[in-house]
Each structure stands twice: as C-alpha cells, then as structure tokens.
Design a protein around this motif. Structure first.
Motif, PDB file in Angstrom:
ATOM      1  N   THR A   1      -2.463   7.259   3.000  1.00  0.00           N
ATOM      2  CA  THR A   1      -2.273   5.806   2.951  1.00  0.00           C
ATOM      3  C   THR A   1      -1.646   5.282   4.241  1.00  0.00           C
ATOM      4  O   THR A   1      -2.076   4.253   4.777  1.00  0.00           O
ATOM      5  CB  THR A   1      -1.404   5.425   1.747  1.00  0.00           C
ATOM      6  OG1 THR A   1      -2.014   5.924   0.546  1.00  0.00           O
ATOM      7  CG2 THR A   1      -1.248   3.921   1.641  1.00  0.00           C
ATOM      8  N   THR A   2      -0.633   5.973   4.730  1.00  0.00           N
ATOM      9  CA  THR A   2       0.034   5.531   5.963  1.00  0.00           C
ATOM     10  C   THR A   2      -0.940   5.497   7.132  1.00  0.00           C
ATOM     11  O   THR A   2      -0.920   4.580   7.962  1.00  0.00           O
ATOM     12  CB  THR A   2       1.216   6.466   6.288  1.00  0.00           C
ATOM     13  OG1 THR A   2       2.125   6.464   5.184  1.00  0.00           O
ATOM     14  CG2 THR A   2       1.949   5.991   7.533  1.00  0.00           C
TER      15      THR A   2
ATOM     16  N   PRO B   1       4.414  -3.846  12.564  1.00  0.00           N
ATOM     17  CA  PRO B   1       4.575  -2.503  13.134  1.00  0.00           C
ATOM     18  C   PRO B   1       5.913  -1.874  12.750  1.00  0.00           C
ATOM     19  O   PRO B   1       6.003  -0.688  12.492  1.00  0.00           O
ATOM     20  CB  PRO B   1       4.463  -2.750  14.645  1.00  0.00           C
ATOM     21  CG  PRO B   1       3.603  -3.966  14.748  1.00  0.00           C
ATOM     22  CD  PRO B   1       3.973  -4.818  13.586  1.00  0.00           C
ATOM     23  N   SER B   2       6.966  -2.660  12.687  1.00  0.00           N
ATOM     24  CA  SER B   2       8.275  -2.123  12.336  1.00  0.00           C
ATOM     25  C   SER B   2       8.377  -1.728  10.876  1.00  0.00           C
ATOM     26  O   SER B   2       9.232  -0.978  10.476  1.00  0.00           O
ATOM     27  CB  SER B   2       9.357  -3.143  12.656  1.00  0.00           C
ATOM     28  OG  SER B   2       9.154  -4.322  11.896  1.00  0.00           O
ATOM     29  N   GLU B   3       7.452  -2.263  10.046  1.00  0.00           N
ATOM     30  CA  GLU B   3       7.482  -1.963   8.624  1.00  0.00           C
ATOM     31  C   GLU B   3       6.634  -0.752   8.278  1.00  0.00           C
ATOM     32  O   GLU B   3       6.841  -0.117   7.256  1.00  0.00           O
ATOM     33  CB  GLU B   3       6.982  -3.165   7.819  1.00  0.00           C
ATOM     34  CG  GLU B   3       7.881  -4.387   7.925  1.00  0.00           C
ATOM     35  CD  GLU B   3       7.272  -5.569   7.204  1.00  0.00           C
ATOM     36  OE1 GLU B   3       6.059  -5.788   7.342  1.00  0.00           O
ATOM     37  OE2 GLU B   3       8.004  -6.277   6.519  1.00  0.00           O
ATOM     38  N   ALA B   4       5.634  -0.446   9.098  1.00  0.00           N
ATOM     39  CA  ALA B   4       4.760   0.682   8.826  1.00  0.00           C
ATOM     40  C   ALA B   4       5.421   1.957   9.326  1.00  0.00           C
ATOM     41  O   ALA B   4       5.061   2.531  10.334  1.00  0.00           O
ATOM     42  CB  ALA B   4       3.410   0.467   9.529  1.00  0.00           C
ATOM     43  N   ARG B   5       6.416   2.409   8.608  1.00  0.00           N
ATOM     44  CA  ARG B   5       7.265   3.507   9.071  1.00  0.00           C
ATOM     45  C   ARG B   5       6.597   4.856   8.836  1.00  0.00           C
ATOM     46  O   ARG B   5       5.937   5.058   7.881  1.00  0.00           O
ATOM     47  CB  ARG B   5       8.608   3.485   8.331  1.00  0.00           C
ATOM     48  CG  ARG B   5       9.281   2.117   8.466  1.00  0.00           C
ATOM     49  CD  ARG B   5      10.538   2.066   7.646  1.00  0.00           C
ATOM     50  NE  ARG B   5      11.072   0.715   7.642  1.00  0.00           N
ATOM     51  CZ  ARG B   5      12.194   0.386   7.014  1.00  0.00           C
ATOM     52  NH1 ARG B   5      12.902   1.261   6.382  1.00  0.00           N
ATOM     53  NH2 ARG B   5      12.611  -0.869   7.041  1.00  0.00           N
TER      54      ARG B   5
ATOM     55  N   GLN C   1      -3.925   2.598   6.462  1.00  0.00           N
ATOM     56  CA  GLN C   1      -3.559   1.173   6.479  1.00  0.00           C
ATOM     57  C   GLN C   1      -3.435   0.631   7.904  1.00  0.00           C
ATOM     58  O   GLN C   1      -3.395  -0.581   8.109  1.00  0.00           O
ATOM     59  CB  GLN C   1      -2.274   0.942   5.702  1.00  0.00           C
ATOM     60  CG  GLN C   1      -1.024   1.497   6.335  1.00  0.00           C
ATOM     61  CD  GLN C   1       0.216   1.169   5.515  1.00  0.00           C
ATOM     62  OE1 GLN C   1       0.176   0.341   4.609  1.00  0.00           O
ATOM     63  NE2 GLN C   1       1.328   1.810   5.821  1.00  0.00           N
ATOM     64  N   ARG C   2      -3.381   1.520   8.884  1.00  0.00           N
ATOM     65  CA  ARG C   2      -3.341   1.087  10.290  1.00  0.00           C
ATOM     66  C   ARG C   2      -4.728   0.866  10.873  1.00  0.00           C
ATOM     67  O   ARG C   2      -4.851   0.382  11.996  1.00  0.00           O
ATOM     68  CB  ARG C   2      -2.623   2.146  11.135  1.00  0.00           C
ATOM     69  CG  ARG C   2      -1.188   2.426  10.728  1.00  0.00           C
ATOM     70  CD  ARG C   2      -0.665   3.621  11.495  1.00  0.00           C
ATOM     71  NE  ARG C   2       0.685   3.984  11.066  1.00  0.00           N
ATOM     72  CZ  ARG C   2       1.257   5.150  11.334  1.00  0.00           C
ATOM     73  NH1 ARG C   2       0.601   6.058  12.020  1.00  0.00           N
ATOM     74  NH2 ARG C   2       2.478   5.410  10.914  1.00  0.00           N
ATOM     75  N   HIS C   3      -5.767   1.257  10.143  1.00  0.00           N
ATOM     76  CA  HIS C   3      -7.114   1.233  10.712  1.00  0.00           C
ATOM     77  C   HIS C   3      -8.088   0.532   9.768  1.00  0.00           C
ATOM     78  O   HIS C   3      -8.760   1.170   8.961  1.00  0.00           O
ATOM     79  CB  HIS C   3      -7.607   2.654  10.990  1.00  0.00           C
ATOM     80  CG  HIS C   3      -6.744   3.417  11.945  1.00  0.00           C
ATOM     81  ND1 HIS C   3      -5.663   4.177  11.532  1.00  0.00           N
ATOM     82  CD2 HIS C   3      -6.785   3.518  13.306  1.00  0.00           C
ATOM     83  CE1 HIS C   3      -5.085   4.727  12.582  1.00  0.00           C
ATOM     84  NE2 HIS C   3      -5.740   4.340  13.674  1.00  0.00           N
ATOM     85  N   GLY C   4      -8.126  -0.764   9.837  1.00  0.00           N
ATOM     86  CA  GLY C   4      -9.123  -1.504   9.082  1.00  0.00           C
ATOM     87  C   GLY C   4      -8.607  -2.067   7.783  1.00  0.00           C
ATOM     88  O   GLY C   4      -7.539  -1.690   7.301  1.00  0.00           O
TER      89      GLY C   4
ATOM     90  N   ALA D   1       0.835  -1.211   0.000  1.00  0.00           N
ATOM     91  CA  ALA D   1       0.000   0.000   0.000  1.00  0.00           C
ATOM     92  C   ALA D   1       0.862   1.251   0.000  1.00  0.00           C
ATOM     93  O   ALA D   1       0.618   2.197  -0.768  1.00  0.00           O
ATOM     94  CB  ALA D   1      -0.943  -0.001   1.208  1.00  0.00           C
ATOM     95  N   GLU D   2       1.889   1.273   0.831  1.00  0.00           N
ATOM     96  CA  GLU D   2       2.777   2.435   0.892  1.00  0.00           C
ATOM     97  C   GLU D   2       3.544   2.599  -0.419  1.00  0.00           C
ATOM     98  O   GLU D   2       3.719   3.710  -0.925  1.00  0.00           O
ATOM     99  CB  GLU D   2       3.747   2.288   2.056  1.00  0.00           C
ATOM    100  CG  GLU D   2       4.569   3.526   2.338  1.00  0.00           C
ATOM    101  CD  GLU D   2       5.532   3.319   3.505  1.00  0.00           C
ATOM    102  OE1 GLU D   2       6.418   4.178   3.666  1.00  0.00           O
ATOM    103  OE2 GLU D   2       5.393   2.315   4.222  1.00  0.00           O
ATOM    104  N   ALA D   3       4.010   1.487  -0.978  1.00  0.00           N
ATOM    105  CA  ALA D   3       4.741   1.548  -2.247  1.00  0.00           C
ATOM    106  C   ALA D   3       3.858   2.092  -3.361  1.00  0.00           C
ATOM    107  O   ALA D   3       4.288   2.933  -4.163  1.00  0.00           O
ATOM    108  CB  ALA D   3       5.268   0.159  -2.611  1.00  0.00           C
TER     109      ALA D   3
END
Length: 401
Positions: free
Chosen positions: A265-266, A397-401, A269-272, A135-137
């Motif tokens: 997006t960041t 969590p470590s990847e969702a920078r 992607q953390r919520h749902g 998603a981030e990419a």
C-alpha cells in the motif's frame, strides 16, 4: 516502515480501533466456525434448524449494514461501535448458555445486528480520523483483521478441548472487553444535527449512479475473497488427503498479509490513482484461480492463495479509501453501509455459484472465479477510464511515512 512504527504514527483512536479489529475477528472466528457442529452434534438440531440459525445471523448482518451506517452518521460512530460490541457479547453468551431454538434464534439476530452496527461504524471512524492517510490506515486495518482471523480458530480449537461453551463464553468475554475499552478510551466526536430524515439520506446514496456502478463492479472482489473459506480449503484438503492442510491456506494468507500489506500500500499510493490499483488487484487475484489448474497439488493451491492475497492486499485499502469520496462527509457511514449490503449479497451468491460449479466439474469453479475477478477488473478499469470515479485526497509527502 515496520508495522509497529506505522501504527504508532497514527493518533490514539486509530490505534485503538486497529486493536479492536484484531479482537473482533479473534472473537468472531473463535466461535463461528464451530457453531454449526455444536448446533447439529451437541444439541441435535435438524439440518433445517441449523441452516435457519446460521442463515438468520447472516441475514441480520448483511441486510442491516445500511442501518448501522446511518446510525454512525447520525449518532456518532463511537456510540454505534460500543453498541455493536456489547450486542455481540450478549449474542455469543446466549449461544453458550441457550439450548432452545428460540434462544438460539435470538442469539443469531443479536450477533448479526452487532456486526451490522460496528462494521460500517468502525470504518467511518477510521476514515474520518485518518484523513488523507486513509489507504495506509486501512492497510493496517487489514493486517490486524487478518491476524485476528487466524488467531481466533487456533484459540477456538484449544478451547473446544474443554467444550463449546468455554469457547463461546471466551468469545463473549472478548467482546465485553472491547466494549469497555471503546467506552473508556475512544474519544467522542461531535456529530452535526442531520438536516433531513434517514430515508432522504438513503435515497441520496441509492441515486448515486457513480457509487452504485462502483459497488456492483466490485462484486468480484467479495466473490473471490470468500473462496478463502470454501474453494481453496477444499482444494488443499483434496490435494493432500489431510484435513489439517486447510490450516496451511489460512497460515499462508496471514503470513503474506503481515509481510507485504503495508509495503504494498505504501508503495502503490505514491504511483497513480487508487482506481488503477483496485483494477490491478482484481486482475492479480483472478490469476490466483488459474494457477491451481496449471500447477496441480498443494503447491499450486498455496500459490493461488498467495496470488489471491496479493490481489486483495493491492485492492482493499484503496477500495475503503475511495468509498467516502463519493459523497458528503456526513454520509460516510451510509455509503459504507450500502457498499457492504451489496458485498454481502455478492459473497452469498458467489459461494452458491461456486458450490454448484464444484459439483459440476473439477475445473469449473476455478474458471468461474477467474472470470468473475477479470470481469470486475475490466468494469473497474472502464469506470476509471470514463471519469466516473472520484479522486480521494492524497497524503502530503510528509504524511506518506
């Protein structure tokens, strides 16, 4: 996180493909918006001949996406990306150097086939390389693509002060440089030998009812997105009586994308799950077509552009993340290819319907686009509610920078 930091957090191949997409859109929009004028005014072709050349380019690209996707799965995405960039360089050079109808038709076929090759191949490579950070990419991919779509016409306008050939040869040179860059710097990835034929792969994807339901539910996204080049520029021009107002549409869209895409997006992607945000994005984009009806004039049009862009920013990265989750990794390119065949048809039919509505009544095209977007949002929400959409891997969590 800033865009530059986010780009640096990805491996080199993803960074290279982000720059590649900026170059692809710069080269494309440097030439294509001015092609019809060159064919009709400079070369004196009939309207029928101009339509044939432009239509053949579109048909060659939209109709052959499935071929490009399958080639990426079987030959490796890197080879197909390189081949696509090289073919487009040749096609655009032919537009610059040829003036006979036969040469122009060949240029159309080559440039269309090029897009059919590298579009699904690039997304396949990014999807595999980004892993759980898809998603981030793809959010960054959207930022680079949108920026290129703004830079191309600006550069093309300057080059047209010389002549069309200067613009076309520059576009061809851009794709030639991209070809060399991918050949020298993009790593080759091992591709397992396919266990069966291409037709068997196509049948497997075409029989995936969940995927087909998703692809057809998404037609509203492409119908609405294509109005950035039809309804909204026309509305800006009519609202001001100034042809230059069209540039404000693209500038507003690009600046919004640069400022908000990665943040949106960041955060989301953390919520749902992705499906929730795709449906939400479609609904937000649809409201963008209602705003000009309640707030007439240029402010209403630009406000509609902002809402449309916000909806697209919300939905698009999650759409591209979800597609590979429908099938086997070895069929990622084929899934992207079929998806873009459907989307191309949706955009073409949507523009035809909106164009007809623009001739019918002032409010008709706005209501049509809003209804199309809300209908797609409802269809997507229903697919999600009934469990017919896959759940792609979420970043740690470590990847969702």
């Amino acid at each position: 996180m800033t865009i530059l930091r986010a780009v640096r957090s990805f491996p080199k191949p993803v960074r290279l493909l982000l720059v590649n997409q900026f170059g692809v859109n710069t080269g494309f929009y440097l030439l294509i918006p001015y092609l019809a004028g060159h064919l009709g005014q400079d070369l004196g072709l009939s309207a029928l001949a101009v339509g044939t050349v432009l239509g053949l380019r579109n048909l060659s690209q939209q109709g052959l996406f499935i071929l490009g996707g399958s080639a990426a799965d079987r030959l490796g995405a890197r080879r197909v990306i390189i081949a696509g960039c090289a073919l487009r360089s040749v096609g655009f050079a032919l537009f610059a150097l040829g003036d006979s109808l036969a040469v122009l038709l060949a240029a159309s076929v080559l440039s269309g086939l090029a897009g059919a090759l590298f579009n699904p191949a690039v997304r396949t490579y990014v999807a595999h390389e980004a892993a759980a950070r898809k998603a981030e990419a793809f959010a960054l991919f959207n930022v680079f693509a949108t920026t290129g779509a703004l830079a191309g016409p600006l550069l093309g306008t300057v080059l047209l002060l010389v002549d069309f050939r200067a613009a076309a040869l520059t576009a061809a040179a851009v794709f030639a440089l991209l070809t060399v860059a991918q050949a020298c710097a993009l790593p080759e990835r091992a591709v397992p030998a396919p266990p069966r034929g291409v037709l068997a792969d196509w049948r497997e994807v075409a029989r995936d009812r969940r995927f087909l339901g998703f692809a057809f539910a998404m037609v509203g996204l492409f119908g609405m997105e294509s109005q950035l080049y039809l309804l909204l520029p026309d509305a800006a021009r009519r609202a001001t009586g100034w042809p230059g107002a069209v540039a404000l549409v693209f500038l507003t869209s690009t600046l919004a994308n640069l400022a908000l895409q990665l943040r949106v997006t960041t955060l989301l992607q953390r919520h749902g799950p992705p499906a929730r945000w795709i449906a939400t994005g479609l609904a937000v984009a649809a409201t963008g077509f209602l705003l000009p009806l309640t707030a007439p004039g240029l402010p209403g049009v630009l406000g509609g552009v902002l809402l449309l862009q916000l909806g697209l920013m919300t939905a698009q990265p999650f759409v591209l993340t979800l597609i590979p989750a429908f099938g086997r990794d070895s069929l990622t390119g084929t899934y992207y290819g079929l998806y873009y065949v459907v989307s191309g048809l949706a955009a073409a039919l949507g523009n035809t319907a909106v164009g007809h509505a623009m001739d019918a009544a002032a409010t008709a095209p706005w209501l049509l686009c809003a209804a199309l977007g809300l209908g797609s949002a409802a269809a997507l929400a229903r697919l999600h509610r009934t469990g017919r959409l896959p759940a792609p891997a979420r970043p740690l969590p470590s990847e969702a920078r």
